[in-house]
Every structure is written in C-alpha cells, then in structure tokens.
Scaffold this motif. Structure first.
Motif, PDB file in Angstrom:
ATOM      1  N   GLN A   1     -27.407 -72.283  28.075  1.00 12.60           N
ATOM      2  CA  GLN A   1     -27.510 -72.236  29.530  1.00 12.60           C
ATOM      3  C   GLN A   1     -28.700 -73.064  29.970  1.00 12.60           C
ATOM      4  O   GLN A   1     -29.790 -72.977  29.393  1.00 12.60           O
ATOM      5  CB  GLN A   1     -27.664 -70.806  30.040  1.00 12.60           C
ATOM      6  CG  GLN A   1     -27.744 -70.732  31.573  1.00 12.60           C
ATOM      7  CD  GLN A   1     -27.521 -69.343  32.122  1.00 12.60           C
ATOM      8  OE1 GLN A   1     -27.324 -68.391  31.387  1.00 12.60           O
ATOM      9  NE2 GLN A   1     -27.536 -69.217  33.439  1.00 12.60           N
TER      10      GLN A   1
ATOM     11  N   ILE B   1     -31.169 -74.264  33.193  1.00  9.35           N
ATOM     12  CA  ILE B   1     -31.674 -74.015  34.550  1.00  9.35           C
ATOM     13  C   ILE B   1     -32.451 -75.260  34.943  1.00  9.35           C
ATOM     14  O   ILE B   1     -33.512 -75.540  34.368  1.00  9.35           O
ATOM     15  CB  ILE B   1     -32.589 -72.776  34.605  1.00  9.35           C
ATOM     16  CG1 ILE B   1     -31.962 -71.592  33.877  1.00  9.35           C
ATOM     17  CG2 ILE B   1     -32.902 -72.397  36.057  1.00  9.35           C
ATOM     18  CD1 ILE B   1     -32.918 -70.441  33.634  1.00  9.35           C
TER      19      ILE B   1
ATOM     20  N   GLU C   1     -32.373 -75.845  40.731  1.00  7.56           N
ATOM     21  CA  GLU C   1     -32.099 -74.413  40.744  1.00  7.56           C
ATOM     22  C   GLU C   1     -33.391 -73.605  40.743  1.00  7.56           C
ATOM     23  O   GLU C   1     -33.493 -72.576  41.434  1.00  7.56           O
ATOM     24  CB  GLU C   1     -31.243 -74.049  39.527  1.00  7.56           C
ATOM     25  CG  GLU C   1     -29.843 -74.640  39.558  1.00  7.56           C
ATOM     26  CD  GLU C   1     -29.116 -74.494  38.246  1.00  7.56           C
ATOM     27  OE1 GLU C   1     -27.889 -74.304  38.264  1.00  7.56           O
ATOM     28  OE2 GLU C   1     -29.771 -74.576  37.181  1.00  7.56           O
TER      29      GLU C   1
ATOM     30  N   LEU D   1     -35.610 -65.868  34.567  1.00  9.99           N
ATOM     31  CA  LEU D   1     -34.666 -65.552  33.501  1.00  9.99           C
ATOM     32  C   LEU D   1     -33.750 -64.395  33.895  1.00  9.99           C
ATOM     33  O   LEU D   1     -32.559 -64.399  33.575  1.00  9.99           O
ATOM     34  CB  LEU D   1     -35.430 -65.208  32.218  1.00  9.99           C
ATOM     35  CG  LEU D   1     -36.231 -66.357  31.599  1.00  9.99           C
ATOM     36  CD1 LEU D   1     -37.077 -65.839  30.441  1.00  9.99           C
ATOM     37  CD2 LEU D   1     -35.322 -67.477  31.137  1.00  9.99           C
TER      38      LEU D   1
ATOM     39  N   GLN E   1     -32.636 -63.823  36.717  1.00 10.55           N
ATOM     40  CA  GLN E   1     -31.680 -64.296  37.716  1.00 10.55           C
ATOM     41  C   GLN E   1     -30.511 -65.055  37.094  1.00 10.55           C
ATOM     42  O   GLN E   1     -29.550 -65.379  37.785  1.00 10.55           O
ATOM     43  CB  GLN E   1     -32.387 -65.211  38.712  1.00 10.55           C
ATOM     44  CG  GLN E   1     -33.416 -64.527  39.589  1.00 10.55           C
ATOM     45  CD  GLN E   1     -32.794 -63.874  40.807  1.00 10.55           C
ATOM     46  OE1 GLN E   1     -31.889 -64.406  41.410  1.00 10.55           O
ATOM     47  NE2 GLN E   1     -33.286 -62.707  41.169  1.00 10.55           N
ATOM     48  N   THR E   2     -30.574 -65.363  35.799  1.00 15.11           N
ATOM     49  CA  THR E   2     -29.511 -66.153  35.183  1.00 15.11           C
ATOM     50  C   THR E   2     -28.205 -65.393  35.040  1.00 15.11           C
ATOM     51  O   THR E   2     -27.135 -65.990  34.989  1.00 15.11           O
ATOM     52  CB  THR E   2     -29.943 -66.644  33.790  1.00 15.11           C
ATOM     53  OG1 THR E   2     -30.131 -65.501  32.930  1.00 15.11           O
ATOM     54  CG2 THR E   2     -31.235 -67.449  33.866  1.00 15.11           C
TER      55      THR E   2
ATOM     56  N   ASN F   1     -27.363 -63.890  32.363  1.00 16.03           N
ATOM     57  CA  ASN F   1     -27.037 -63.840  30.938  1.00 16.03           C
ATOM     58  C   ASN F   1     -28.194 -63.342  30.088  1.00 16.03           C
ATOM     59  O   ASN F   1     -28.067 -63.260  28.868  1.00 16.03           O
ATOM     60  CB  ASN F   1     -26.608 -65.227  30.454  1.00 16.03           C
ATOM     61  CG  ASN F   1     -25.244 -65.617  30.984  1.00 16.03           C
ATOM     62  OD1 ASN F   1     -24.289 -64.854  30.901  1.00 16.03           O
ATOM     63  ND2 ASN F   1     -25.153 -66.807  31.557  1.00 16.03           N
TER      64      ASN F   1
ATOM     65  N   GLU G   1     -33.963 -74.345  29.035  1.00 12.80           N
ATOM     66  CA  GLU G   1     -32.723 -74.258  28.280  1.00 12.80           C
ATOM     67  C   GLU G   1     -32.765 -73.024  27.394  1.00 12.80           C
ATOM     68  O   GLU G   1     -33.768 -72.775  26.720  1.00 12.80           O
ATOM     69  CB  GLU G   1     -32.503 -75.507  27.429  1.00 12.80           C
ATOM     70  CG  GLU G   1     -32.320 -76.781  28.245  1.00 12.80           C
ATOM     71  CD  GLU G   1     -32.015 -77.995  27.382  1.00 12.80           C
ATOM     72  OE1 GLU G   1     -31.722 -77.806  26.180  1.00 12.80           O
ATOM     73  OE2 GLU G   1     -32.059 -79.120  27.908  1.00 12.80           O
TER      74      GLU G   1
ATOM     75  N   ASN H   1     -18.317 -66.564  31.398  1.00 13.44           N
ATOM     76  CA  ASN H   1     -18.918 -67.292  32.521  1.00 13.44           C
ATOM     77  C   ASN H   1     -17.845 -68.069  33.285  1.00 13.44           C
ATOM     78  O   ASN H   1     -16.956 -68.675  32.675  1.00 13.44           O
ATOM     79  CB  ASN H   1     -19.991 -68.262  32.020  1.00 13.44           C
ATOM     80  CG  ASN H   1     -21.224 -67.553  31.499  1.00 13.44           C
ATOM     81  OD1 ASN H   1     -22.120 -67.197  32.262  1.00 13.44           O
ATOM     82  ND2 ASN H   1     -21.273 -67.327  30.193  1.00 13.44           N
TER      83      ASN H   1
ATOM     84  N   SER I   1     -20.905 -64.192  35.802  1.00 14.83           N
ATOM     85  CA  SER I   1     -21.163 -63.979  34.383  1.00 14.83           C
ATOM     86  C   SER I   1     -21.055 -62.496  34.057  1.00 14.83           C
ATOM     87  O   SER I   1     -21.296 -61.635  34.913  1.00 14.83           O
ATOM     88  CB  SER I   1     -22.552 -64.491  33.995  1.00 14.83           C
ATOM     89  OG  SER I   1     -23.563 -63.764  34.663  1.00 14.83           O
TER      90      SER I   1
END
Length: 816
Positions: free
Chosen positions: A135, A137, A141, A154, A156-157, A159, A216, A679, A693
C-alpha cells in the motif's frame, strides 16, 4: 501637391523600418518556446514529472518542478497525451490547449495501473509486477489527510490497526504482528533498535508526516531485503528531498507552510519548509511544532458499558502533598497532553546526472508524555500512581547517501547509505503519597550502513547488497526525592553494565520476465546477529549470570510469481520466510508488564521465524475499477511469547513495592496466523470515486491440548470512503469500523491488555467522518474536517486510552 509627395517620401523609409521590425518580432515570437503549465485540478498547484507524448510517441516532454514544459514541437501533431501515476490520463488537441491559455488541469485518480514502488526491492518497480501486497500513501494523500501524527496517518489507511496507550503513542499492527515484529524504515535506514519491545511502541510518532513524500507498507515477511524484525511487514517512510533548479542561472525557491487547529485535543500545529535549489546543489529545511492539550473522548457510550473510560479523578501535588481531585469533565482525559518538535535539514549535491550526494539530518523531541493508562490504575480504592510519564523522547538521525548511475559490468544503479542514530528514552513513576520518584533512562546509539546495487540484463533483473548495524545500549536508574532532591540507587530496566547488538548481512533478489505475462521472483539473505549484555550490579536482582552472549545466524528466502493474463487480471503468489533475533529488550529486561506481574530475563531465548504463503487476485474494469483480495497463512515457529516463569525458583517476587507474579519470555513451540485482506478502488465518474478495505486476522499458539489465543491479533476492521474532486475542491466522506473482540480471544499473559477491556471484551464500533479542502487562492488552501461526527466513545483493540471524540479541525496552507 508637391509638399504631400515630399512628406510621403520622407516617412516611407520609417514605415518600411517599422514594418520590418514588426515582422521580425512575429518571426521571433514564432521561434520562441511555447510553455505549458500543468496543475492539479483540486489544488491548482503545479504538477511535476507529467509525461507529454505525441500519438506516434516520437515527440515527448516532461514538466519540471514548477509544472512547466516546452510544447513547441507539438504544434505539428493533432493531439498531446498527458499522463502521470496518480492522475487521470488526458488527451487534448494542441488548439484546445491554446484555448486553455496553455494551462492544463489534471484530475487525481484513485486507480493507478502503473504505480511505481521502491520498498519491495529498494529500487523502482512497477507495483503490478511485484508479488507482495503493498500500500502506497503519496504526498497528495498525506496533505489531504492533515493528521497530527504519522501513527494517525497509518490508522487512516484502513489496512493497519494502530494501538495507543497514551495520546503520544501509536503502535501499528500488521497481519497480527506488532512492535518489534514489524520493521520501521526511514529514508533507507532501519529505525528498529536493540530496545524495541514486544509490547506497544510509540516510536513512529517521531516521524514528521508534514515532510513525508510518501510511505509504503509491505505486508508479510520482508526479511530477505530488510533482515531481522520484518515478520509482519515493513513500513518504509520517504521524506522529501531538495529540488534542484533546471538551469545554471535559475533558482528553485519554494516555501510551504500550514497552521492547524483541532478541537478534540485542542491541538495547535505550525509547519514551514523552505526549498532552495541551484543547478547542482539544493537545500531543504523543515520545522514542525505541535501542542496537544488533554484529549477529550467521545461521550456517546455503549449502553452496556456506560462507565467505561470515564476519567473521574486526577492527582496533583499541592504544598508537597499528593491530592486527589474530582474531574469536572469525566470525558477530559487528564493528564494526557504534550508538545513535540520536529526538524529536518537536507543538502543535496549533484555534480552530474549520474551522481548525487545527500546529507540527511532529522531531529525529533517531545516534552514529558503522560502514560495515561497507568494513571487510571487503582490500589486499595485509591490511585496507585501520582506520576507516570515518559520523559522526552528524542530521535536524532544523520545519514549520508551516495546514488550512482551508469551501465557497469556489475550494476546499473548503486546506493550507499551510512547513518548514525541516537535515541533517548526514559520512564518516570511515583506511587501516591510516596516522595520517591523512580527514574529509568535509556540511551541507544546506532551505527549502520547499506550498500545496494541493481543490474538489468534484459529479461533478468538482479538486486543485491550488504548491510551492517551496531547498537550500544546504556541503561541507568535512580530514585529522586521530590521534597529534598536527594537521589538513591535503583534497579535499571536493562543491564547496567551496558549491552551491544550487532548484525551483518548480504542479500540478493532476482526477477525473471519469462514473458510479458509471467514474472518470476526469488531471493536469498544470510544474516549474522550477535548480542552481549553485562549485568554489573546485582544488588536488586541476584542473577545467576554475569553476562549473556548470543550469536545467531539465519538464512531467509522467498519465491514469487506474478501472472498478468490480460484484460486487467492479475494473479500473484508468494512464499517467504522471516526471522527476528532476540534483542536486548527480549533477553535481559526487567519490566512490570501490568501491575502485579514482572518479566525477568531469559538468557536462553532463540530467534523466532515465520514461513508465509499468500495469494493475491486482482481484477480491473476499464481502468476505472480495481478489486483485490489477498489471503495468507503464516507458520510462526519458536515464537517469543510471555509465559509464567520463576526467578531463583520463586514464582512471585517483590517489585516496585508490590508482590508480583514472575513472567518470562520463552520460545513457544508453534503458532500460526492466517487472514484475508480485501480492497476496492473505483473511479465512478470524473469527479466521484469510491475506496473500501476489509481485514480479517486469526492467530493461535499451538499447545498439547487446546490452541491458545496469540496476542496482537486485531478484530475484523476496515474503511470505506467516497471522494469528490472538483475544480479547486476535494471532499471525502468516510467510515472506519472495527468488529468486536470477545474476551475468550484475548491472550491473558501477553500484550492484549485484557484488564482494560469490558467484561465481554472490546465492543465493535464505527465512526463517520468528513474532510474537505478548497483552494481559495493560487497560493492558499483551506482545509476543514469533522471526525467522529457522532461523538462516539470507543477504544481500538488493545488500547488503554479512549479514542478522540468529535473532532473539528481547520488547516490553512500556503505554497509559494
């Protein structure tokens, strides 16, 4: 008549001269470069590195740091194609571009087919060709999220689950692994050190997300490329680099600043960064200051747990006496506030296109951070602690990176990074009505180097390198009399004689493109880790040993296959292994995990290993919708877990003035983790997109009878969002949600913090949230967000502090 003729004759040469000048000006104007500017549709900010290409591919151009490019050569073609990863591809006729006054706006895209990732192999690769789940970011973003800490980013991802024990905290959980079982990397330098613990960590908050260029996250074991600790995954953070000028005589000066206010913690943040770039040398300076007051939690509670999380009291020292006060607002978590300062300085020197030197200096520090959960504990009906806080958490990083390009016999690209880090941590606690404060201080110095290479031989790509790390740990402690300022000896958290931990490793990875549809990946790494700990003073704990020395080696490998059959299908399979050598924290720490229990050293610990298999299936539709699902199963061997133990044949000892049960870290025989991640990304229209997700994880320790819950395993969780992107405006409405975690799924001896759960476990929860951004001026953007709109009270699994209540934030940004 004669006079008229004379006048006409007199002015004729002048007219001819003026007409000549006019035509020459037209000719010169026609020969001058036609400059186009490409901007982001939602922010009107310049977009760099946009690729411009003619239909036949013979004419190309790329926008510079200011979003500008020369399109004079495109006059002879019918169309210009504009493309950049993260934006919708746009095709325009030259005449249409002229009608736009040579300013083109690109729309951000949620769907990206050709995204490039670095973290999988340390060099650029197309994301769709990499078998790992990754993933990304990006900077756009990060800016739109406008979060106070990197831990919040993190979370807010959708995942990654993030546990918190205090407001100044944030411990990411990836696939059921947390703390020292996941790896943090910043700008190619590993952050994990010899005292990263197995419990919950807050080190990620020392990374300033205001200056990040991208992050990443690699899910699953990453030990082949990164070594020890990468059991559950790798989080690689890349800070921005200086941007150089494009010509010898020009300068690239950019200033970015923002100010943010948020209500839940009365947060006040200011940030400024300045880029000064010349043709060969550039400077980037950044400063961020954040001030948090006490956090306000949500007031809408689960009707079955209406008293959960209420802060009814707090302790203050008045006239040299500890006094207990009633908290007028039980939803105000007193005390929890702190302040943080982050500084970054980079200098880039690029004497040629093939060589660049980068000096990278980062410094982060905080004020004291209250350990809120410990301050809520009771003993005999009264607060146990009058004080419990982390001292200033300091992180210094100084790194030098040499990048070299050029087709050689053994490499096309190489990168050498040498780094020094200094970490300072401390813990202070004092019992109620006790004049002695316990002070335990730790200092870690880390020296490291990485030398990585890349070689492309056509269908084969090789990436290989060597790595070395050396950690020194100094631990000290003393009692401090808050009335008289006298000091006295105290047992240290880690061996008082000092500890060292060193590692050396070499790795190689290989990608073979058998055809455009089949890509085979494989890799090997060998690591050697040595640890030494010296127990000098045995006054407090008469250990039956003076020192501990361990040396462990590990061979790790992976094998993956990516299949791209066409029609936007993608199938990726991967088997991989990971390892983690016991560090100073695992091996030699004396620590009160929860009140009434104490963890004592176990010099016989061995490395822990994971063996992972995963399968990812991806399907795209018209390059607008992507659905992806990943299933994985991880065999966890010699897992280091906490179990009942004994110290000098005693199962209970006195620690911190309390009879405590003895626990110790041991290598459990077997454990397993499996799960699924799904996802969805969809560009519904030019303005509306949808992302969603969902993550499920299950883990158990295998025993001779019934399998026992493995700690750090989150409940099902996810995130769903609808995005709107218009001229000058971007908006997002999203929901975050967690399933319930029943008490029977808690590990009662590990780090699940069952004592802070409700009688049935951790209830399910969801929040509704809204954020917006509007470009009010070319240089000014206004952001407003409303998080936890319903003001719900909830706690993330294993957290011992409640999440923020309704939170309104306002951010004003300027880019010049």
């Amino acid at each position: 008549m004669l006079l008229f003729s004379l006048r006409t004759y007199t002015y004729l040469p002048l007219r001819i001269f003026l007409l000549t000048i006019f035509f020459w000006l037209l000719l010169v104007a026609g020969l001058q470069a036609q400059i186009i500017t490409v901007v982001d549709k939602t922010t009107e900010q310049p977009v760099a590195l946009v690729n411009l290409i003619s239909p036949d591919g013979k004419i190309t151009a790329t926008t510079n740091a200011k979003g500008k490019a020369d399109i004079s050569e495109f006059k002879a073609v019918n169309e210009i194609n504009f493309s950049l990863v993260g934006y919708r591809t746009l095709t325009l006729a030259y005449a249409a571009v002229a009608q736009m006054n040579f300013t083109v706006a690109l729309t951000p895209s949620s769907y990206s087919l050709n995204e490039v990732v670095v973290s999988a192999s340390k060099f650029n690769e197309k994301r769709e060709e990499v078998p790992q789940q990754i993933q990304v970011i990006n900077a756009r973003e990060l800016k739109f999220m406008s979060q106070a800490t990197t831990a919040d980013v993190l979370a807010q991802t959708g995942n990654i689950l993030v546990q918190k024990s205090q407001l100044g905290g944030g411990s990411p959980i990836i696939r059921g692994f947390e703390a020292n079982k996941v790896l943090l990397v910043v700008d190619g330098v590993r952050m994990n050190n010899a005292i990263y613990r197995a419990g919950h960590l807050q080190n990620v908050i020392t990374l300033d997300n205001a200056v990040l260029d991208r992050a990443e996250v690699v899910f699953g074991p990453g030990s082949v490329v990164y070594g020890s600790d990468a059991l559950g995954g790798v989080m690689h953070f890349y800070t921005r680099n200086p941007i150089l000028a494009t010509t010898e005589k020009s300068k690239n000066i950019q200033v970015n600043a923002f100010s943010r206010y948020a209500t839940a913690a009365n947060e006040k943040t200011i940030h400024v960064d300045v880029n000064l770039g010349f043709r060969k040398i550039g400077f980037l300076s950044s400063f961020t200051y954040t001030n948090f007051s006490d956090l306000r939690q949500g007031k809408r509670r689960n009707k079955f747990n209406e008293a959960n999380g209420l802060r009814t009291f707090y302790v203050q020292r008045v006239n040299n006496q500890d006094s207990i006060f009633r908290n007028a607002n039980p939803n105000q978590l007193r005390p929890s506030g702190y302040r943080q300062y982050d500084i970054l300085q980079k200098i880039k020197y690029q004497p040629s296109e093939n060589i660049s030197h980068l000096l990278n200096i980062q410094y982060s520090t905080t004020t004291d951070i209250p350990r809120f959960d410990r301050l809520t504990l009771l003993r005999n009906g009264k607060p146990r602690f009058a004080e419990w806080y982390y001292g200033p958490q300091k992180r210094l990083l100084t790194a030098y990176t040499l990048d070299k390009k050029g087709a050689g016999a053994f490499y096309d690209n190489s990168r050498l990074t040498a780094a020094y880090q200094h970490i300072a941590e401390s813990r202070m606690d004092r019992d109620l009505n006790n004049v002695f404060r316990n002070n335990r201080l730790e200092a870690v110095d880390i020296y490291s180097f990485n030398w990585d290479f890349e070689k492309d031989t056509g269908k084969n790509e090789f990436r290989y390198g060597v790595e070395g790390n050396h950690n020194t740990v100094q631990s000290s402690a003393f009692k401090y009399n808050v009335n008289t300022s006298e000091t006295s000896p105290l047992d240290t958290r880690y061996p008082d004689g000092g500890s060292t931990m060193s590692s050396v490793a070499a790795y190689i990875t290989h990608a073979y493109e058998a055809s455009p549809k089949f890509i085979l990946h494989d890799g090997l790494r060998y690591s050697q880790v040595k640890l030494t700990a010296n127990f000098k003073d045995k006054t407090f704990f008469p250990f039956p040993f003076d020192d501990v020395t361990q040396q462990n080696g590990a061979l790790n490998g992976n094998l993956g296959l990516t299949f791209l059959p066409g029609k936007e299908w993608r199938l990726a399979g991967l088997v991989s292994s990971g390892f983690r050598a016991p560090n100073v924290d695992d091996l030699s720490k004396v620590f009160e995990s929860v009140p009434g229990t104490v963890i004592v050293p176990n010099p016989n610990l061995k490395p822990e290993y994971t063996y992972n298999a995963e399968l990812t299936l991806t399907k795209g539709f018209n390059q607008r919708v992507r659905v992806e699902g990943t299933g994985y199963y991880t065999w966890y061997r010699q897992a280091i877990t906490t179990q009942p133990g004994a110290f000098n044949n005693e199962t209970q000892i006195n620690y911190n003035n309390q009879l405590s049960r003895v626990l110790t870290n041991v290598n459990a025989q077997k454990a397993y983790v499996y799960g699924f991640s799904g996802n969805l990304v969809a560009d519904i229209s030019a303005a509306v997109s949808l992302t969603s997700s969902l993550n499920y994880t299950f883990g158990r320790i295998q025993t001779d009878s019934t399998d026992y819950p493995l700690d750090h395993i989150p409940p099902v969780f996810g995130r769903t969002a609808v995005n709107l992107k218009l001229n000058k405006f971007q908006g997002e409405f999203f929901a975050q949600y967690n399933g319930a975690k029943a008490l029977r799924h808690y590990n009662l001896l590990g780090e699940d913090n069952f004592a802070f759960a409700t009688p049935t476990g951790m209830p399910a929860w969801y929040t509704l949230n809204l954020r917006t951004a509007y470009q009010v001026h070319k240089y000014i953007q206004l952001q407003a967000a409303l998080e936890n709109i319903l003001d719900k009270h909830y706690r993330v699994f294993a957290s011992t502090i409640s999440a923020p209540g309704r939170n309104f934030s306002l951010t004003v940004r300027g880019s010049f």
